[in-house]
Motif scaffolding. Structure first.
Motif, PDB file in Angstrom:
ATOM      1  N   TYR A  55      26.680 -46.245  54.428  1.00 44.70           N
ATOM      2  CA  TYR A  55      26.179 -47.000  55.642  1.00 44.70           C
ATOM      3  C   TYR A  55      25.308 -47.985  54.976  1.00 44.70           C
ATOM      4  O   TYR A  55      24.671 -47.780  54.083  1.00 44.70           O
ATOM      5  N   ARG A  56      25.029 -49.094  55.475  1.00 45.72           N
ATOM      6  CA  ARG A  56      24.505 -50.353  55.165  1.00 45.72           C
ATOM      7  C   ARG A  56      23.732 -50.984  56.109  1.00 45.72           C
ATOM      8  O   ARG A  56      24.237 -51.101  57.278  1.00 45.72           O
ATOM      9  N   ILE A  57      22.734 -51.502  55.816  1.00 48.50           N
ATOM     10  CA  ILE A  57      21.903 -52.458  56.744  1.00 48.50           C
ATOM     11  C   ILE A  57      22.620 -54.035  56.446  1.00 48.50           C
ATOM     12  O   ILE A  57      22.385 -54.317  55.397  1.00 48.50           O
ATOM     13  N   ASN A  58      22.768 -54.530  57.646  1.00 46.84           N
ATOM     14  CA  ASN A  58      23.373 -55.724  57.463  1.00 46.84           C
ATOM     15  C   ASN A  58      22.092 -56.858  57.655  1.00 46.84           C
ATOM     16  O   ASN A  58      22.388 -57.687  58.452  1.00 46.84           O
ATOM     17  N   CYS A  59      21.729 -57.195  56.418  1.00 51.09           N
ATOM     18  CA  CYS A  59      20.387 -57.843  56.568  1.00 51.09           C
ATOM     19  C   CYS A  59      20.217 -58.456  54.995  1.00 51.09           C
ATOM     20  O   CYS A  59      20.232 -57.522  54.143  1.00 51.09           O
ATOM     21  N   VAL A 119      12.935 -57.759  51.827  1.00 52.85           N
ATOM     22  CA  VAL A 119      11.609 -57.655  52.329  1.00 52.85           C
ATOM     23  C   VAL A 119      11.447 -57.213  53.698  1.00 52.85           C
ATOM     24  O   VAL A 119      10.614 -56.492  54.221  1.00 52.85           O
ATOM     25  N   GLU A 120      12.191 -57.849  54.561  1.00 48.87           N
ATOM     26  CA  GLU A 120      12.218 -57.718  55.973  1.00 48.87           C
ATOM     27  C   GLU A 120      12.579 -56.385  56.325  1.00 48.87           C
ATOM     28  O   GLU A 120      12.154 -55.651  57.300  1.00 48.87           O
ATOM     29  N   VAL A 121      13.719 -55.868  55.604  1.00 50.75           N
ATOM     30  CA  VAL A 121      14.125 -54.415  55.910  1.00 50.75           C
ATOM     31  C   VAL A 121      12.961 -53.498  55.661  1.00 50.75           C
ATOM     32  O   VAL A 121      12.760 -52.615  56.337  1.00 50.75           O
ATOM     33  N   LYS A 126       8.684 -49.662  57.334  1.00 54.82           N
ATOM     34  CA  LYS A 126       7.132 -49.381  57.213  1.00 54.82           C
ATOM     35  C   LYS A 126       6.662 -49.307  58.671  1.00 54.82           C
ATOM     36  O   LYS A 126       5.807 -48.678  58.860  1.00 54.82           O
ATOM     37  N   GLN A 127       7.061 -50.183  59.509  1.00 53.61           N
ATOM     38  CA  GLN A 127       6.625 -50.652  60.932  1.00 53.61           C
ATOM     39  C   GLN A 127       7.396 -49.536  61.809  1.00 53.61           C
ATOM     40  O   GLN A 127       7.089 -49.442  63.045  1.00 53.61           O
ATOM     41  N   ASN A 128       8.320 -48.708  61.323  1.00 51.52           N
ATOM     42  CA  ASN A 128       9.093 -47.795  61.826  1.00 51.52           C
ATOM     43  C   ASN A 128       9.960 -48.330  63.164  1.00 51.52           C
ATOM     44  O   ASN A 128      10.024 -47.729  64.380  1.00 51.52           O
ATOM     45  N   LYS A 129      10.547 -49.587  62.804  1.00 53.18           N
ATOM     46  CA  LYS A 129      11.415 -50.141  63.984  1.00 53.18           C
ATOM     47  C   LYS A 129      12.892 -49.738  63.454  1.00 53.18           C
ATOM     48  O   LYS A 129      13.613 -50.562  63.156  1.00 53.18           O
ATOM     49  N   LEU A 130      12.910 -48.623  63.736  1.00 52.31           N
ATOM     50  CA  LEU A 130      14.381 -47.679  63.501  1.00 52.31           C
ATOM     51  C   LEU A 130      15.430 -48.266  64.609  1.00 52.31           C
ATOM     52  O   LEU A 130      16.452 -48.365  64.143  1.00 52.31           O
ATOM     53  N   TYR A 131      14.823 -48.516  65.730  1.00 57.02           N
ATOM     54  CA  TYR A 131      16.190 -49.092  66.643  1.00 57.02           C
ATOM     55  C   TYR A 131      16.363 -50.391  66.288  1.00 57.02           C
ATOM     56  O   TYR A 131      17.651 -50.892  66.175  1.00 57.02           O
ATOM     57  N   GLU A 132      15.548 -51.332  65.652  1.00 50.59           N
ATOM     58  CA  GLU A 132      16.088 -52.725  65.360  1.00 50.59           C
ATOM     59  C   GLU A 132      16.807 -52.531  63.888  1.00 50.59           C
ATOM     60  O   GLU A 132      17.636 -53.334  63.696  1.00 50.59           O
ATOM     61  N   LEU A 133      16.458 -51.691  63.106  1.00 52.50           N
ATOM     62  CA  LEU A 133      17.363 -51.468  61.867  1.00 52.50           C
ATOM     63  C   LEU A 133      18.692 -50.822  62.215  1.00 52.50           C
ATOM     64  O   LEU A 133      19.600 -51.311  61.709  1.00 52.50           O
ATOM     65  N   LYS A 134      18.680 -50.032  63.248  1.00 49.80           N
ATOM     66  CA  LYS A 134      20.103 -49.374  63.756  1.00 49.80           C
ATOM     67  C   LYS A 134      20.953 -50.625  64.415  1.00 49.80           C
ATOM     68  O   LYS A 134      22.089 -50.491  63.982  1.00 49.80           O
ATOM     69  N   ALA A 135      20.439 -51.551  64.724  1.00 49.07           N
ATOM     70  CA  ALA A 135      21.097 -52.858  65.341  1.00 49.07           C
ATOM     71  C   ALA A 135      21.671 -53.397  64.162  1.00 49.07           C
ATOM     72  O   ALA A 135      22.718 -54.324  64.358  1.00 49.07           O
ATOM     73  N   LEU A 136      21.404 -53.470  63.081  1.00 50.74           N
ATOM     74  CA  LEU A 136      21.737 -54.138  62.034  1.00 50.74           C
ATOM     75  C   LEU A 136      22.740 -53.397  61.118  1.00 50.74           C
ATOM     76  O   LEU A 136      23.458 -53.892  60.126  1.00 50.74           O
TER      77      LEU A 136
END
Length: 90
Positions: A64-68, A72-74, A79-89
């Motif tokens: 599984y990969r994050i498409n970004c 540093v942004e990832v 760190k900011q617990n923005k898991l839904y935003e990461l899941k969208a990537l």
């Protein structure tokens, strides 16, 4: 692998899921197949499914990969617990 520590049943799954950024659907199918079909046999011969364990640990090459492109942004999103935003990537 299935082990019991005190009264806790632990399942350890080591998997190599389908590779390539474009094969998310295939990876999800791999996971579904493992969840449905993997069974363990106890010392008494009883069949035990993954879902009969108290804890499941998945490891291996899950692919599984994050498409970004901005690492540093990832990390900041983690760190900011923005898991839904990461899941969208994903």
């Amino acid at each position: 692998m299935s082990i019991k520590v005190c009264e806790t049943k632990i399942a350890i799954v080591n998997a190599h899921l389908a590779a390539s950024q474009s094969k998310v659907h295939k990876r999800n199918q791999n996971v579904t197949q493992i969840l449905k079909s993997l069974q363990f046999t106890s010392h008494g011969g009883e069949k035990i499914s993954l879902f009969e364990h108290d804890t499941m640990l998945w490891c291996g090459d899950l692919n599984y990969r994050i498409n970004c492109d901005n690492f540093v942004e990832v990390v900041d999103m983690i760190k900011q617990n923005k898991l839904y935003e990461l899941k969208a990537l994903d």
